[in-house]
Design an enzyme around this catalytic site. Structure first.
Site, mmCIF file in Angstrom:
data_model
loop_
_atom_site.group_PDB
_atom_site.id
_atom_site.type_symbol
_atom_site.label_atom_id
_atom_site.label_comp_id
_atom_site.label_asym_id
_atom_site.label_seq_id
_atom_site.Cartn_x
_atom_site.Cartn_y
_atom_site.Cartn_z
ATOM 1 N N LYS A 47 0.822 -1.206 0.000
ATOM 2 C CA LYS A 47 0.000 0.000 0.000
ATOM 3 C C LYS A 47 0.868 1.274 0.000
ATOM 4 C CE LYS A 47 -3.993 -2.274 0.607
ATOM 5 N NZ LYS A 47 -3.604 -3.674 0.763
HETATM 6 C C1 LIG Z 1 -4.254 -4.871 0.336
HETATM 7 C C2 LIG Z 1 -3.420 -6.073 0.263
HETATM 8 C C3 LIG Z 1 -3.677 -7.082 -0.667
HETATM 9 C C4 LIG Z 1 -4.841 -7.025 -1.607
HETATM 10 O O1 LIG Z 1 -4.690 -6.024 -2.589
HETATM 11 P P1 LIG Z 1 -5.953 -5.520 -3.412
HETATM 12 O O2 LIG Z 1 -5.452 -4.374 -4.221
HETATM 13 O O3 LIG Z 1 -6.967 -5.088 -2.382
HETATM 14 O O4 LIG Z 1 -6.443 -6.650 -4.215
HETATM 15 C C5 LIG Z 1 -2.812 -8.166 -0.701
HETATM 16 N N1 LIG Z 1 -1.780 -8.267 0.150
HETATM 17 C C6 LIG Z 1 -1.510 -7.320 1.059
HETATM 18 C C7 LIG Z 1 -0.367 -7.516 1.992
HETATM 19 C C8 LIG Z 1 -2.302 -6.189 1.152
HETATM 20 O O5 LIG Z 1 -2.026 -5.240 2.056
#
Ligand SMILES: *Cc1c(COP(=O)(O)O)cnc(C)c1O
Length: 497
Positions: free
Chosen positions: A112
């Protein structure tokens, strides 16, 4: 050429990129989508020599056409700096079976950070461009990682406040500690008695609440979103797929034009949608492999064409993927419906009312780029242990879901020649207990931070700064509310009565 955005539920209302970023969600509840998917105007060979920051500019300028070169380069420079613990920003780790694209070298050690490091800069720039005179209130629901990354990005950014809702019992102990120790007078973290879907639905409701919008405006505020429904989250995520391909090419791992498969551990469908956009920009990607955990609503969707959230919500060891309503799928639905806003609106209404919709055979035919599968809790733990024993590399639980699914894909399709890029979405230090237990059950008796030190020995990697920080940090946020009291919590924080 100017690229405008429209809502998935109304093709006629067109807005600029900066306006879409500022708004987050379209007023009709739809998601903003680009009017067309732009092509890269650089060759892969040209991109191969570029830094992450240079690549980011080449990609983002195609999507955010109303930002000036100076604005965009300024945002990029402020985002991708020493907050990342490696100059490469997104390094690639090679094992015998795959290339792991490590997206967890930012401030909060999950992928993120890749987008949330730049979103505050894009948003404050967008606010200036549009002469927005209200203070921006970022309203966010998190399954664990977005919350902390958004808090870190927006903390003490002038002209903004940030409110984060997380499921009180649905995140890892380290994820929770990271959030509730967040500093910054403009931050507010609230646990809810409910799951992530409850949090996301509650937040979406507040976005659509006209009365609340009026009350906010009177108090000098306007909402925006740091969730992946915001196009300002999605566009920066396209960058690392372009960058990864260019780096593989530069290192001689692939030849120019060679197709690679991309595997993405998926929750809200944002990260994999970014890979899909990268493919449309011209990156030679074969299959987009969508990996789910036991909340396998997307796997079922790709198999059957029916999206059905009427099922039990499971808490797994990959909590950031514990989601039954994948918001960003709406952008793909809209595209496969031939950009028919009416069709999209009808399907989303069915999802809202019955929790279920089914796409037509014709639409299903448009999904050939995708392959979906899932990994059970047991398979995920097994994958962590297997990869560690074979290569000494320690995966986090989310990346392990993707890694396990990549093997299922090969076994099922026989496609073993195509090289595989796996999006590695979190550092194993963020999910230490699950990771260490997968490697050896003896670790179960240890405390959270003891495990951190054990992992450091085992993996031969330094404990990330993000973990060191929370060892002794005081808890600053203690609010926990019922789902029905989310709105009251927002009003209280903003001093609106
Ligand atoms: C948010 C997240 C995901 C999922 O990603 P999306 O874009 O919501 O599909 C997978 N792994 C981790 C560690 C995340 O923080």
């Amino acid at each position: 050429m100017e690229l405008l955005y429209n809502s998935t539920r109304n093709k006629d209302e067109k807005v600029t990129a900066s306006w879409a970023i500022l708004q987050g969600l379209a007023p009709d509840g739809g998601l903003y989508v680009p009017g067309f998917l732009p092509k890269l105007d650089r060759t892969m060979a040209e991109l191969a020599g570029m830094s992450y920051q240079e690549t980011a500019y080449e990609v983002m300028k195609c999507f955010l056409t109303d930002f000036t070169e100076e604005e965009l380069k300024g945002c990029i420079a402020r985002a991708y700096d020493q907050k990342f613990d490696t100059e490469e920003i997104a390094p690639i780790q090679k094992t015998e079976d795959a290339y792991y694209l490590e997206l967890f070298h930012g401030a909060t050690i999950a992928f993120k950070d890749m987008a949330l490091s730049i979103l505050p800069h894009l948003m404050t720039t967008a606010a200036k461009k549009n002469h927005a005179d209200h203070e921006i209130v970022i309203l966010t629901a998190t399954s664990g990682d977005t919350g902390k990354a958004a808090l870190a990005g927006f903390a003490d950014v002038p002209g903004t406040k940030i409110i984060v809702f997380y499921p009180k019992d649905g995140v890892s102990p380290i994820q929770e500690k990271q959030m509730v120790t967040q500093k910054g007078a403009n931050t507010f973290v609230v646990g809810i008695r409910g799951n992530f879907d409850d949090a996301q639905t509650g937040v979406k409701k507040m976005f659509g609440d006209e009365e609340l919008a009026k009350e906010l405006a009177k108090a000098g505020y306007q909402f925006s979103s740091a969730n992946s429904i915001n196009i300002g989250r999605l566009v920066p995520q396209v960058v690392y797929y372009v960058y990864a391909y260019a780096k593989l090419l530069e290192k001689g791992e692939i030849s120019d034009g060679e197709k690679i498969n991309v595997v993405v551990p998926t929750g809200n469908f944002g990260n994999i949608l970014a890979a899909y956009y990268a493919k449309h920009m011209g990156v030679p990607i074969g299959k987009l492999i969508c990996a789910s955990n036991e909340n396998k609503v997307l796997y079922d969707f790709f198999r059957t064409g029916a999206y059905d959230r009427n099922r039990e919500f499971l808490l797994t060891s990959s909590p950031s993927m514990d989601i039954l309503i994948s918001s960003n799928l709406e952008r793909l639905i809209y595209k496969t419906a031939g950009e028919d806003a009416k069709k999209d609106t009808d399907l989303m209404a069915a999802l809202g009312e019955k929790g279920r919709y089914e796409i037509t055979e014709e639409m299903k035919g448009q999904l050939a780029d995708f392959y979906g599968n899932y990994a059970s809790e047991e398979e995920t733990a097994q994958e962590i242990a297997d990869v560690y024993r074979k290569s000494g590399y320690v995966l986090d639980t989310h990346t392990a879901v993707a890694s396990a699914v990549s093997k299922k894909y090969r076994a099922e399709t026989g496609d073993c020649q195509t090289k595989t890029l796996i999006a590695s979405t979190a550092s194993p230090y963020k999910f230490t207990r699950s990771v260490m237990n997968a490697i050896d059950e003896k670790y179960d008796a240890m405390g959270d931070f003891e495990l951190v030190d054990e992992l450091s020995k085992l993996a031969g990697t330094k404990v990330p700064q993000a973990i060191e920080e929370i060892r002794t940090a005081p808890v600053l946020h203690k609010t926990v509310v019922d789902v029905c009291d989310m709105k009251a919590a927002v009003k209280q924080f903003l001093n609106i009565r």
